[in-house]
Structure formats: structure tokens, C-alpha cells
Design a protein around this motif. Sequence first.
Motif, PDB file in Angstrom:
ATOM      1  N   MET A 229      55.252  54.412  33.302  1.00  0.00           N
ATOM      2  CA  MET A 229      54.018  54.129  34.020  1.00  0.00           C
ATOM      3  C   MET A 229      53.608  55.390  34.784  1.00  0.00           C
ATOM      4  O   MET A 229      54.375  55.915  35.580  1.00  0.00           O
ATOM      5  N   SER A 230      52.428  55.866  34.496  1.00  0.00           N
ATOM      6  CA  SER A 230      51.946  57.053  35.202  1.00  0.00           C
ATOM      7  C   SER A 230      51.182  56.627  36.456  1.00  0.00           C
ATOM      8  O   SER A 230      50.454  55.637  36.455  1.00  0.00           O
ATOM      9  N   ILE A 231      51.393  57.363  37.499  1.00  0.00           N
ATOM     10  CA  ILE A 231      50.706  57.095  38.765  1.00  0.00           C
ATOM     11  C   ILE A 231      49.963  58.357  39.159  1.00  0.00           C
ATOM     12  O   ILE A 231      50.582  59.371  39.488  1.00  0.00           O
ATOM     13  N   GLY A 232      48.639  58.287  39.095  1.00  0.00           N
ATOM     14  CA  GLY A 232      47.816  59.439  39.449  1.00  0.00           C
ATOM     15  C   GLY A 232      47.598  59.514  40.951  1.00  0.00           C
ATOM     16  O   GLY A 232      48.037  58.668  41.720  1.00  0.00           O
ATOM     17  N   SER A 233      46.877  60.521  41.365  1.00  0.00           N
ATOM     18  CA  SER A 233      46.638  60.731  42.793  1.00  0.00           C
ATOM     19  C   SER A 233      45.322  60.120  43.272  1.00  0.00           C
ATOM     20  O   SER A 233      45.040  60.114  44.465  1.00  0.00           O
ATOM     21  N   SER A 234      44.522  59.587  42.337  1.00  0.00           N
ATOM     22  CA  SER A 234      43.255  58.974  42.747  1.00  0.00           C
ATOM     23  C   SER A 234      43.517  57.573  43.297  1.00  0.00           C
ATOM     24  O   SER A 234      44.636  57.066  43.242  1.00  0.00           O
ATOM     25  N   GLY A 235      42.512  56.936  43.808  1.00  0.00           N
ATOM     26  CA  GLY A 235      42.641  55.580  44.307  1.00  0.00           C
ATOM     27  C   GLY A 235      42.356  54.524  43.252  1.00  0.00           C
ATOM     28  O   GLY A 235      42.247  53.340  43.551  1.00  0.00           O
ATOM     29  N   ARG A 236      42.261  54.928  42.024  1.00  0.00           N
ATOM     30  CA  ARG A 236      41.899  54.011  40.933  1.00  0.00           C
ATOM     31  C   ARG A 236      43.152  53.390  40.335  1.00  0.00           C
ATOM     32  O   ARG A 236      44.157  54.043  40.113  1.00  0.00           O
ATOM     33  N   ILE A 237      43.063  52.086  40.050  1.00  0.00           N
ATOM     34  CA  ILE A 237      44.127  51.362  39.357  1.00  0.00           C
ATOM     35  C   ILE A 237      43.520  50.761  38.098  1.00  0.00           C
ATOM     36  O   ILE A 237      42.481  50.106  38.154  1.00  0.00           O
ATOM     37  N   VAL A 238      44.174  50.975  36.964  1.00  0.00           N
ATOM     38  CA  VAL A 238      43.684  50.452  35.689  1.00  0.00           C
ATOM     39  C   VAL A 238      44.731  49.487  35.145  1.00  0.00           C
ATOM     40  O   VAL A 238      45.899  49.830  35.020  1.00  0.00           O
ATOM     41  N   VAL A 239      44.275  48.269  34.839  1.00  0.00           N
ATOM     42  CA  VAL A 239      45.172  47.245  34.303  1.00  0.00           C
ATOM     43  C   VAL A 239      44.510  46.632  33.084  1.00  0.00           C
ATOM     44  O   VAL A 239      43.350  46.214  33.149  1.00  0.00           O
ATOM     45  N   GLU A 240      45.235  46.567  31.983  1.00  0.00           N
ATOM     46  CA  GLU A 240      44.695  45.939  30.789  1.00  0.00           C
ATOM     47  C   GLU A 240      45.192  44.505  30.726  1.00  0.00           C
ATOM     48  O   GLU A 240      46.397  44.251  30.799  1.00  0.00           O
ATOM     49  N   ILE A 241      44.247  43.553  30.656  1.00  0.00           N
ATOM     50  CA  ILE A 241      44.593  42.137  30.587  1.00  0.00           C
ATOM     51  C   ILE A 241      43.825  41.471  29.456  1.00  0.00           C
ATOM     52  O   ILE A 241      42.873  42.043  28.911  1.00  0.00           O
ATOM     53  N   ASP A 242      44.228  40.269  29.131  1.00  0.00           N
ATOM     54  CA  ASP A 242      43.560  39.482  28.099  1.00  0.00           C
ATOM     55  C   ASP A 242      42.087  39.291  28.475  1.00  0.00           C
ATOM     56  O   ASP A 242      41.789  38.956  29.638  1.00  0.00           O
ATOM     57  N   PRO A 243      41.155  39.485  27.560  1.00  0.00           N
ATOM     58  CA  PRO A 243      39.719  39.335  27.865  1.00  0.00           C
ATOM     59  C   PRO A 243      39.350  37.942  28.397  1.00  0.00           C
ATOM     60  O   PRO A 243      38.496  37.824  29.277  1.00  0.00           O
ATOM     61  N   ASP A 244      40.011  36.893  27.884  1.00  0.00           N
ATOM     62  CA  ASP A 244      39.712  35.545  28.386  1.00  0.00           C
ATOM     63  C   ASP A 244      40.173  35.377  29.832  1.00  0.00           C
ATOM     64  O   ASP A 244      39.487  34.761  30.651  1.00  0.00           O
ATOM     65  N   LEU A 245      41.323  35.941  30.157  1.00  0.00           N
ATOM     66  CA  LEU A 245      41.812  35.885  31.537  1.00  0.00           C
ATOM     67  C   LEU A 245      40.862  36.638  32.460  1.00  0.00           C
ATOM     68  O   LEU A 245      40.543  36.171  33.558  1.00  0.00           O
ATOM     69  N   LYS A 246      40.394  37.782  32.011  1.00  0.00           N
ATOM     70  CA  LYS A 246      39.447  38.577  32.791  1.00  0.00           C
ATOM     71  C   LYS A 246      38.184  37.781  33.073  1.00  0.00           C
ATOM     72  O   LYS A 246      37.703  37.726  34.211  1.00  0.00           O
ATOM     73  N   LYS A 247      37.645  37.130  32.041  1.00  0.00           N
ATOM     74  CA  LYS A 247      36.431  36.320  32.196  1.00  0.00           C
ATOM     75  C   LYS A 247      36.659  35.177  33.184  1.00  0.00           C
ATOM     76  O   LYS A 247      35.850  34.940  34.089  1.00  0.00           O
ATOM     77  N   ASP A 248      37.795  34.488  33.049  1.00  0.00           N
ATOM     78  CA  ASP A 248      38.107  33.375  33.954  1.00  0.00           C
ATOM     79  C   ASP A 248      38.298  33.855  35.390  1.00  0.00           C
ATOM     80  O   ASP A 248      37.862  33.206  36.342  1.00  0.00           O
ATOM     81  N   LEU A 249      38.945  34.996  35.545  1.00  0.00           N
ATOM     82  CA  LEU A 249      39.164  35.549  36.881  1.00  0.00           C
ATOM     83  C   LEU A 249      37.839  35.894  37.550  1.00  0.00           C
ATOM     84  O   LEU A 249      37.598  35.528  38.702  1.00  0.00           O
ATOM     85  N   TYR A 250      36.976  36.582  36.841  1.00  0.00           N
ATOM     86  CA  TYR A 250      35.665  36.925  37.406  1.00  0.00           C
ATOM     87  C   TYR A 250      34.859  35.676  37.761  1.00  0.00           C
ATOM     88  O   TYR A 250      34.208  35.629  38.804  1.00  0.00           O
ATOM     89  N   SER A 251      34.925  34.654  36.916  1.00  0.00           N
ATOM     90  CA  SER A 251      34.206  33.397  37.205  1.00  0.00           C
ATOM     91  C   SER A 251      34.721  32.754  38.484  1.00  0.00           C
ATOM     92  O   SER A 251      33.944  32.283  39.325  1.00  0.00           O
ATOM     93  N   ALA A 252      36.032  32.718  38.631  1.00  0.00           N
ATOM     94  CA  ALA A 252      36.625  32.127  39.832  1.00  0.00           C
ATOM     95  C   ALA A 252      36.278  32.931  41.073  1.00  0.00           C
ATOM     96  O   ALA A 252      35.989  32.361  42.137  1.00  0.00           O
ATOM     97  N   LEU A 253      36.289  34.243  40.947  1.00  0.00           N
ATOM     98  CA  LEU A 253      35.971  35.097  42.102  1.00  0.00           C
ATOM     99  C   LEU A 253      34.515  34.950  42.531  1.00  0.00           C
ATOM    100  O   LEU A 253      34.218  34.964  43.729  1.00  0.00           O
ATOM    101  N   VAL A 254      33.614  34.801  41.578  1.00  0.00           N
ATOM    102  CA  VAL A 254      32.190  34.594  41.899  1.00  0.00           C
ATOM    103  C   VAL A 254      32.042  33.317  42.727  1.00  0.00           C
ATOM    104  O   VAL A 254      31.314  33.295  43.720  1.00  0.00           O
ATOM    105  N   LYS A 255      32.749  32.258  42.336  1.00  0.00           N
ATOM    106  CA  LYS A 255      32.686  30.990  43.070  1.00  0.00           C
ATOM    107  C   LYS A 255      33.190  31.148  44.494  1.00  0.00           C
ATOM    108  O   LYS A 255      32.728  30.475  45.409  1.00  0.00           O
ATOM    109  N   GLU A 256      34.165  32.037  44.691  1.00  0.00           N
ATOM    110  CA  GLU A 256      34.727  32.294  46.020  1.00  0.00           C
ATOM    111  C   GLU A 256      33.918  33.326  46.807  1.00  0.00           C
ATOM    112  O   GLU A 256      34.179  33.556  47.980  1.00  0.00           O
ATOM    113  N   GLY A 257      32.972  33.961  46.139  1.00  0.00           N
ATOM    114  CA  GLY A 257      32.174  34.993  46.805  1.00  0.00           C
ATOM    115  C   GLY A 257      32.938  36.282  47.021  1.00  0.00           C
ATOM    116  O   GLY A 257      32.661  37.017  47.966  1.00  0.00           O
TER     117      GLY A 257
END
Length: 74
Positions: free
Chosen positions: A1-29
Motif C-alpha cells: 500500500m503506497s501512502i503519498g504526501s497529499s491529503g487525498r485518499i483513493v479507495v476502490e469499491i464495488d460500484p453498487d456499494l458506492k451508489k448505495d453509500l451516496y444515496s444513504a449519505l444524501v438522505k443524511e445530508g
Amino acid sequence: MSIGSSGRIVVEIDPDLKKDLYSALVKEGLSLKEWFLRGATSYLEHSSQLQLDLPERETEDQLPIQDVKKNRSQ
């Protein structure tokens, strides 16, 4: 696992999980960044606390009835 010096974090996840997560977060504001920062902060606060491995203590509701009566009469 490479750790860069920027503040960016990149995570690859299942596209369906990503869609569900964003939907849930929108509901929570919440944005993904807000949600992540809350979770990460909470995790770090709790992970720095020492765990106490205390032996379990018997309570009256765990004792046979004769032992409860005996304990109360002493």
C-alpha cells in the motif's frame, strides 16, 4: 500500500456499494468527505484508548436463587 504526501485518499469499491453509500449519505445530508472524517476521527479517538480486560463479575441475576438469598442474609 503506497501512502503519498497529499491529503487525498483513493479507495476502490464495488460500484453498487458506492451508489448505495451516496444515496444513504444524501438522505443524511452528508458528503462523503464529512462522513469519512467523522468516522476516521471517531476511530482514532477510540483506538487510542486502552482496553481494560476486567474479569466478569457475577450479578445477582446470574446466581442461583439459593445463593442470592444467602448473600442478602449476610
